[in-house]
Design a protein around this motif. Structure first.
Motif, mmCIF file in Angstrom:
data_model
loop_
_atom_site.group_PDB
_atom_site.id
_atom_site.type_symbol
_atom_site.label_atom_id
_atom_site.label_comp_id
_atom_site.label_asym_id
_atom_site.label_seq_id
_atom_site.Cartn_x
_atom_site.Cartn_y
_atom_site.Cartn_z
ATOM 1 N N PRO A 180 -14.870 -24.017 13.870
ATOM 2 C CA PRO A 180 -14.249 -25.146 14.543
ATOM 3 C C PRO A 180 -15.092 -25.614 15.730
ATOM 4 O O PRO A 180 -15.889 -24.873 16.263
ATOM 5 C CB PRO A 180 -12.906 -24.589 15.007
ATOM 6 C CG PRO A 180 -13.045 -23.125 15.001
ATOM 7 C CD PRO A 180 -14.104 -22.790 14.002
ATOM 8 N N ARG B 136 -10.100 -27.792 16.785
ATOM 9 C CA ARG B 136 -9.229 -28.572 15.924
ATOM 10 C C ARG B 136 -9.855 -29.053 14.629
ATOM 11 O O ARG B 136 -9.290 -28.893 13.583
ATOM 12 C CB ARG B 136 -8.686 -29.756 16.694
ATOM 13 C CG ARG B 136 -7.795 -29.308 17.824
ATOM 14 C CD ARG B 136 -7.144 -30.460 18.476
ATOM 15 N NE ARG B 136 -6.377 -29.986 19.625
ATOM 16 C CZ ARG B 136 -5.760 -30.760 20.451
ATOM 17 N NH1 ARG B 136 -5.802 -32.049 20.306
ATOM 18 N NH2 ARG B 136 -5.084 -30.257 21.446
ATOM 19 N N ALA B 137 -10.988 -29.728 14.669
ATOM 20 C CA ALA B 137 -11.545 -30.325 13.456
ATOM 21 C C ALA B 137 -13.060 -30.345 13.519
ATOM 22 O O ALA B 137 -13.646 -30.472 14.583
ATOM 23 C CB ALA B 137 -11.022 -31.745 13.273
ATOM 24 N N ARG C 125 -14.072 -33.182 6.137
ATOM 25 C CA ARG C 125 -13.525 -32.702 7.411
ATOM 26 C C ARG C 125 -12.752 -31.416 7.161
ATOM 27 O O ARG C 125 -12.195 -31.211 6.077
ATOM 28 C CB ARG C 125 -12.554 -33.713 8.039
ATOM 29 C CG ARG C 125 -13.089 -35.084 8.299
ATOM 30 C CD ARG C 125 -14.018 -35.213 9.476
ATOM 31 N NE ARG C 125 -13.298 -35.110 10.723
ATOM 32 C CZ ARG C 125 -13.868 -34.712 11.859
ATOM 33 N NH1 ARG C 125 -15.121 -34.371 11.903
ATOM 34 N NH2 ARG C 125 -13.170 -34.660 12.969
ATOM 35 N N LYS C 126 -12.703 -30.572 8.189
ATOM 36 C CA LYS C 126 -11.834 -29.397 8.196
ATOM 37 C C LYS C 126 -10.971 -29.482 9.445
ATOM 38 O O LYS C 126 -11.472 -29.730 10.541
ATOM 39 C CB LYS C 126 -12.638 -28.099 8.239
ATOM 40 C CG LYS C 126 -13.295 -27.731 6.943
ATOM 41 C CD LYS C 126 -13.969 -26.378 7.052
ATOM 42 C CE LYS C 126 -14.616 -25.986 5.747
ATOM 43 N NZ LYS C 126 -15.291 -24.688 5.853
ATOM 44 N N TYR C 127 -9.677 -29.298 9.253
ATOM 45 C CA TYR C 127 -8.726 -29.319 10.351
ATOM 46 C C TYR C 127 -8.167 -27.917 10.503
ATOM 47 O O TYR C 127 -7.706 -27.320 9.528
ATOM 48 C CB TYR C 127 -7.587 -30.306 10.075
ATOM 49 C CG TYR C 127 -8.071 -31.725 9.927
ATOM 50 C CD1 TYR C 127 -8.320 -32.504 11.054
ATOM 51 C CD2 TYR C 127 -8.286 -32.284 8.676
ATOM 52 C CE1 TYR C 127 -8.774 -33.806 10.933
ATOM 53 C CE2 TYR C 127 -8.740 -33.595 8.552
ATOM 54 C CZ TYR C 127 -8.976 -34.343 9.679
ATOM 55 O OH TYR C 127 -9.425 -35.630 9.553
ATOM 56 N N TYR C 128 -8.187 -27.396 11.731
ATOM 57 C CA TYR C 128 -7.793 -26.019 11.979
ATOM 58 C C TYR C 128 -6.394 -25.900 12.545
ATOM 59 O O TYR C 128 -5.924 -26.759 13.290
ATOM 60 C CB TYR C 128 -8.785 -25.358 12.944
ATOM 61 C CG TYR C 128 -10.079 -25.015 12.246
ATOM 62 C CD1 TYR C 128 -10.286 -23.744 11.745
ATOM 63 C CD2 TYR C 128 -11.068 -25.968 12.062
ATOM 64 C CE1 TYR C 128 -11.459 -23.422 11.079
ATOM 65 C CE2 TYR C 128 -12.243 -25.661 11.398
ATOM 66 C CZ TYR C 128 -12.425 -24.385 10.911
ATOM 67 O OH TYR C 128 -13.570 -24.077 10.253
ATOM 68 N N PHE D 277 -7.563 -23.143 7.972
ATOM 69 C CA PHE D 277 -8.043 -24.520 7.991
ATOM 70 C C PHE D 277 -7.599 -25.262 6.741
ATOM 71 O O PHE D 277 -7.316 -24.676 5.712
ATOM 72 C CB PHE D 277 -9.571 -24.604 8.151
ATOM 73 C CG PHE D 277 -10.357 -24.047 7.001
ATOM 74 C CD1 PHE D 277 -10.676 -24.833 5.906
ATOM 75 C CD2 PHE D 277 -10.801 -22.741 7.032
ATOM 76 C CE1 PHE D 277 -11.414 -24.327 4.844
ATOM 77 C CE2 PHE D 277 -11.532 -22.216 5.976
ATOM 78 C CZ PHE D 277 -11.843 -23.011 4.886
ATOM 79 N N THR E 267 -8.633 -28.775 4.434
ATOM 80 C CA THR E 267 -9.779 -29.645 4.190
ATOM 81 C C THR E 267 -9.353 -31.053 3.818
ATOM 82 O O THR E 267 -8.315 -31.267 3.206
ATOM 83 C CB THR E 267 -10.658 -29.077 3.060
ATOM 84 O OG1 THR E 267 -9.851 -28.853 1.896
ATOM 85 C CG2 THR E 267 -11.309 -27.782 3.474
ATOM 86 N N ASP F 44 -8.000 -39.837 12.580
ATOM 87 C CA ASP F 44 -8.563 -38.489 12.525
ATOM 88 C C ASP F 44 -7.946 -37.609 13.610
ATOM 89 O O ASP F 44 -7.559 -36.472 13.355
ATOM 90 C CB ASP F 44 -10.083 -38.570 12.679
ATOM 91 C CG ASP F 44 -10.748 -37.206 12.603
ATOM 92 O OD1 ASP F 44 -10.621 -36.539 11.560
ATOM 93 O OD2 ASP F 44 -11.402 -36.814 13.592
ATOM 94 N N SER G 43 -5.606 -34.279 13.161
ATOM 95 C CA SER G 43 -5.990 -33.040 13.825
ATOM 96 C C SER G 43 -4.857 -32.493 14.693
ATOM 97 O O SER G 43 -4.534 -31.303 14.637
ATOM 98 C CB SER G 43 -7.239 -33.284 14.682
ATOM 99 O OG SER G 43 -7.618 -32.107 15.332
ATOM 100 N N TRP H 277 -3.022 -29.050 14.055
ATOM 101 C CA TRP H 277 -3.290 -28.050 15.085
ATOM 102 C C TRP H 277 -2.023 -27.597 15.809
ATOM 103 O O TRP H 277 -1.782 -26.413 15.978
ATOM 104 C CB TRP H 277 -4.295 -28.598 16.092
ATOM 105 C CG TRP H 277 -4.612 -27.668 17.223
ATOM 106 C CD1 TRP H 277 -4.174 -27.753 18.505
ATOM 107 C CD2 TRP H 277 -5.443 -26.502 17.164
ATOM 108 N NE1 TRP H 277 -4.672 -26.727 19.245
ATOM 109 C CE2 TRP H 277 -5.457 -25.941 18.455
ATOM 110 C CE3 TRP H 277 -6.165 -25.887 16.150
ATOM 111 C CZ2 TRP H 277 -6.176 -24.783 18.755
ATOM 112 C CZ3 TRP H 277 -6.881 -24.736 16.459
ATOM 113 C CH2 TRP H 277 -6.877 -24.199 17.737
#
Length: 157
Positions: free
Chosen positions: A33, A38-39, A61-64, A69, A71, A95, A99, A103
């Motif tokens: 991250p 977060r992303a 994108r990857k959002y945590y 996470f 994708t 975006d 996120s 999150w």
């Protein structure tokens, strides 16, 4: 005979790992991250060009949410980035809302996370839905929730 069963199971495991590695290219969204946790991934304004030259399964994108996470893949007109762009609009604000919902939002009962007003009753403001044909931890869609419809179904305090 047990040795043969082990080899078959081992081969199946290696095949499964190799197949899953093909779905998430090493050159797509990075594994760690960013500093706010977060992303991460391709720059928001570069996703359009990236998805024109990659498959629908390409991770942009990857959002945590903690160590977990979710994708965002290029997708199609019915799921993923292409869907979100066409149906709900895509920019840095979208975006950021995705996120934030993933999150720190609350589970929404639709397989995703939502953000809510701080009022009483709480009213849902933004929703994400997780789960696509490409993967169970993929972002299907994300959108602003219609305030009047949300207010009508909100529980009284």
């Amino acid at each position: 005979m047990p040795r043969l069963a082990f080899n078959t199971a081992g081969a199946a495991l290696v095949t499964a790992v190799a197949a899953s590695a093909l779905l998430v290219p090493a050159t797509s969204a990075s594994a760690a991250p960013d500093p706010d946790g977060r992303a991460v991934g391709i720059a928001v304004d570069s996703i359009d060009a990236t998805c024109r030259s990659h498959s629908r399964n390409y991770v942009v994108r990857k959002y945590y949410r903690g160590p977990q996470f979710y994708t965002l893949r290029c997708g199609t007109k019915t799921w993923g980035w292409k869907h979100i762009k066409a149906r709900h609009g895509w920019n840095a604000t979208m975006d950021k809302k995705i996120s934030t919902a993933i999150w720190s939002g609350s589970a929404n009962g639709r397989g995703g996370y939502s953000t809510y007003t701080k009022s009483c009753p709480r009213i849902e403001k933004f929703r994400t839905i997780i789960g696509t044909p490409a993967g169970t931890n993929d972002l299907l869609t994300a959108y602003k929730v219609n305030q009047s419809a949300a207010a009508a179904t909100a529980a009284k305090c």
